[in-house]
Design a protein around this motif. Structure first.
Motif, mmCIF file in Angstrom:
data_model
loop_
_atom_site.group_PDB
_atom_site.id
_atom_site.type_symbol
_atom_site.label_atom_id
_atom_site.label_comp_id
_atom_site.label_asym_id
_atom_site.label_seq_id
_atom_site.Cartn_x
_atom_site.Cartn_y
_atom_site.Cartn_z
ATOM 1 N N VAL A 1 51.988 82.627 84.476
ATOM 2 C CA VAL A 1 53.349 82.804 83.948
ATOM 3 C C VAL A 1 53.376 82.989 82.430
ATOM 4 N N THR A 2 52.227 83.205 81.811
ATOM 5 C CA THR A 2 52.196 83.401 80.354
ATOM 6 C C THR A 2 51.613 84.769 80.007
ATOM 7 N N LYS A 3 51.753 85.133 78.746
ATOM 8 C CA LYS A 3 51.402 86.469 78.267
ATOM 9 C C LYS A 3 49.928 86.803 78.498
ATOM 10 N N LYS A 4 49.701 87.970 79.091
ATOM 11 C CA LYS A 4 48.336 88.408 79.403
ATOM 12 C C LYS A 4 47.692 89.064 78.182
ATOM 13 N N TYR A 5 46.375 89.170 78.213
ATOM 14 C CA TYR A 5 45.645 89.862 77.156
ATOM 15 C C TYR A 5 45.763 91.377 77.331
ATOM 16 N N SER A 6 45.528 92.081 76.247
ATOM 17 C CA SER A 6 45.565 93.549 76.302
ATOM 18 C C SER A 6 44.392 94.071 77.126
ATOM 19 N N GLU A 7 44.551 95.264 77.648
ATOM 20 C CA GLU A 7 43.464 95.894 78.412
ATOM 21 C C GLU A 7 42.216 96.043 77.559
ATOM 22 N N ALA A 8 42.407 96.306 76.267
ATOM 23 C CA ALA A 8 41.259 96.484 75.364
ATOM 24 C C ALA A 8 40.444 95.198 75.254
ATOM 25 N N HIS A 9 41.131 94.075 75.132
ATOM 26 C CA HIS A 9 40.417 92.794 75.012
ATOM 27 C C HIS A 9 39.696 92.452 76.319
ATOM 28 N N ILE A 10 40.377 92.632 77.437
ATOM 29 C CA ILE A 10 39.762 92.339 78.735
ATOM 30 C C ILE A 10 38.551 93.234 78.973
ATOM 31 N N SER A 11 38.674 94.504 78.581
ATOM 32 C CA SER A 11 37.546 95.439 78.740
ATOM 33 C C SER A 11 36.363 95.006 77.875
ATOM 34 N N LYS A 12 36.664 94.549 76.673
ATOM 35 C CA LYS A 12 35.608 94.096 75.754
ATOM 36 C C LYS A 12 34.861 92.892 76.323
ATOM 37 N N VAL A 13 35.606 91.982 76.936
ATOM 38 C CA VAL A 13 35.012 90.745 77.428
ATOM 39 C C VAL A 13 34.330 90.935 78.781
ATOM 40 N N PHE A 14 35.005 91.636 79.700
ATOM 41 C CA PHE A 14 34.538 91.686 81.094
ATOM 42 C C PHE A 14 33.824 92.982 81.468
ATOM 43 N N ASP A 15 34.468 94.108 81.253
ATOM 44 C CA ASP A 15 33.958 95.368 81.821
ATOM 45 C C ASP A 15 32.568 95.703 81.310
#
Length: 497
Positions: free
Chosen positions: A476-490
């Motif tokens: 229920v809280t603000k998600k991270y940007s796609e860029a940050h998630i891509s940097k960390v996970f992808d």
């Protein structure tokens, strides 16, 4: 006595010798703290296992909770092997290695800072680790003190001081390389000593073999031979804290940062699980027969921490007692080295280099790390000679606060892209508040005697509460940007392939 002293001297000389040898392989922070991330399966698995089991397990937990729970206490050893080792390695080892490589982080606070893009989270976690690993280290010194006091008749504070100096010397010389090589040697000693310990305790006249020992235990209280013992809920809390708790402890996860490759992870998973099954199972199995060996009378005027030392002194010949002393020392030295390394790193790497003075050169930073190793062991020494808390209370306090705060933010942050910054902060807050409120409620009931509080129960609740709160808040809280998630996970997942 001469045999015990000779074995002890040999152990100390080998330990220092490994430190001197390892010093030649330490050229920078990466070598000192992570062994250049080139640790193989056997060294990594034994480093994990020997860091897991210390004098706290043998002296504090196995003695006290074996007395209270009887044979059912063996469930703790089984839980340690299955949940604390097997599942931990399967779930966390590969992802930890890959993500920490990708994000170029060396410590848990650095991981939190990079994963959640939060300098504040990095600073807070660093301070929590440094402060709350002190009582854990103190509990180990205390356990060693009781063991050596029983075996040599020396004053406990003198023994603790000697062990403090020895830890500091060999660790300052060789860092993680020295610790890991010593862990391999110490692990072999621990395996042999644990098996011999079980054999001699079972065959002691007071026990008279397994079937006679169980009959004598049942005669004291039939619940002591039951599957889940007289206090199943307390037993469950102990299993949970000492098994699941490892998933949130920086000194345990540190081993996954340093492991060489995926092949080493697969082999290390099997080795560490079998190691834990033998060591943990042996310690708790022996503790289950404390009442039988000691005629149902707690030694030392009711001091639960003296149960195992007195049992062993009573049952073992001098040569084997010397081996067991080395076993206890081995178990503890390796845990101590991990705790001191991790604690000094959060100051030198996370706070000084990461926040106060980012441009500090590597030689100065490594000097600072060695200085903080000394400061940390000194703080631990003074807490260890504090008379009030029992060993298990000190250890449970550390595990409860640190794992209660970190297990959920680390686990979900590693495995789930949907974990948010506020979700992670909620895990920090929940774990800490549960421990603080729990102790505030329980301490007045026992006259503020920490040793009389069942701290493992509060720690287990703290972990479970955090594991529930983090995903709920994250949804229920603000998600991270796609860029940050891509940097960390992808990119991490691509590198892992």
């Amino acid at each position: 006595m001469p045999v015990k002293i000779a074995l002890l001297v040999i152990f100390i000389l080998v330990t220092i010798g490994v430190g001197i040898y390892s010093r030649r392989r330490v050229h920078g922070i990466n070598d000192f703290f992570l062994g250049s991330r080139k640790m193989g399966a056997w060294i990594s698995a034994f480093a994990y296992g020997t860091s897991y089991f210390s004098a706290v397990v043998f002296v504090g937990y196995a003695g006290k909770f074996g007395w209270a729970n009887g044979l059912s206490v063996v469930w703790i050893g089984i839980g340690n092997a299955v949940i604390g080792c097997l599942v931990a390695w399967l779930l966390l080892a590969r992802k930890t290695r890959v993500m920490t490589h990708k994000l170029n982080v060396s410590t848990m606070p650095e991981f939190f800072g990079a994963r959640y893009d939060s300098m504040a989270m990095k600073i807070v976690s660093a301070l929590v680790i440094f402060v709350f690993l002190v009582p854990y280290t103190a509990s180990i010194y205390k356990g060693l003190g009781y063991m050596f006091e029983s075996a040599f008749g020396l004053p406990m504070n003198t023994i603790i001081l000697i062990m403090t100096v020895l830890t500091g010397v060999y660790l300052i010389l060789g860092g993680y390389v020295a610790a890991a090589l010593n862990d391999l040697i110490q692990g072999v000693v621990m395996l042999g000593g644990s098996i011999l310990m079980v054999f001699y305790i079972l065959n002691h006249p007071e026990v008279g073999g397994l079937s006679n020992g169980l009959a004598k235990l049942a005669a004291i209280d039939s619940n002591l031979t039951g599957v889940f013992g007289p206090t199943p809920l307390r037993l469950g809390a102990l299993v949970l804290l000492t098994s699941l708790g490892t998933w949130g402890l920086p000194q345990m996860l540190h081993k996954f940062y340093a492991i060489k490759d995926e092949k080493a992870i697969k082999r290390g998973t099997i080795i560490s699980t079998l190691f834990a099954l033998v060591i943990g199972g042996s310690a708790y199995f022996v503790g289950a027969f404390g009442r039988v060996m000691l005629n149902n009378e707690v030694p030392g005027g009711g001091n639960m921490d003296m149960i195992i030392p007195v049992m062993l002194e009573k049952a073992l010949p001098d040569v084997l007692m010397g081996i067991i002393i080395v076993l206890m020392l081995s178990a503890s030295m390796s845990t101590l080295s991990s705790l001191v390394l991790v604690s000094s790193s959060v100051i030198s790497i996370d706070l000084i280099k990461g926040f106060i003075k980012p441009n500090i050169d590597e030689k100065k930073n490594m000097l600072l790390m060695r200085i903080f190793c000394v400061i940390f062991v000194a703080l631990s020494f003074f807490m260890a000679i504090w008379e009030n808390p029992t060993i298990d209370a000190l250890m449970a306090l550390s595990w409860g606060v640190i794992s209660g705060m970190f297990i959920a933010p680390y686990l979900y942050g590693l495995l789930w892209k949907g974990t948010t910054r506020i979700g992670a902060w909620s895990g920090f807050a929940t774990g800490f508040l549960v421990m603080a409120v729990g102790l505030a409620i329980e301490l007045p009931k026992v006259g503020y005697a920490m040793g009389k509080v069942f701290v493992p129960g509060i720690g287990a609740i703290a972990m479970l509460a955090s594991l529930v709160v983090v995903p709920v808040v994250s949804l229920v809280t603000k998600k991270y940007s796609e860029a940050h998630i891509s940097k960390v996970f992808d990119a991490s997942e691509q590198n892992a392939a």
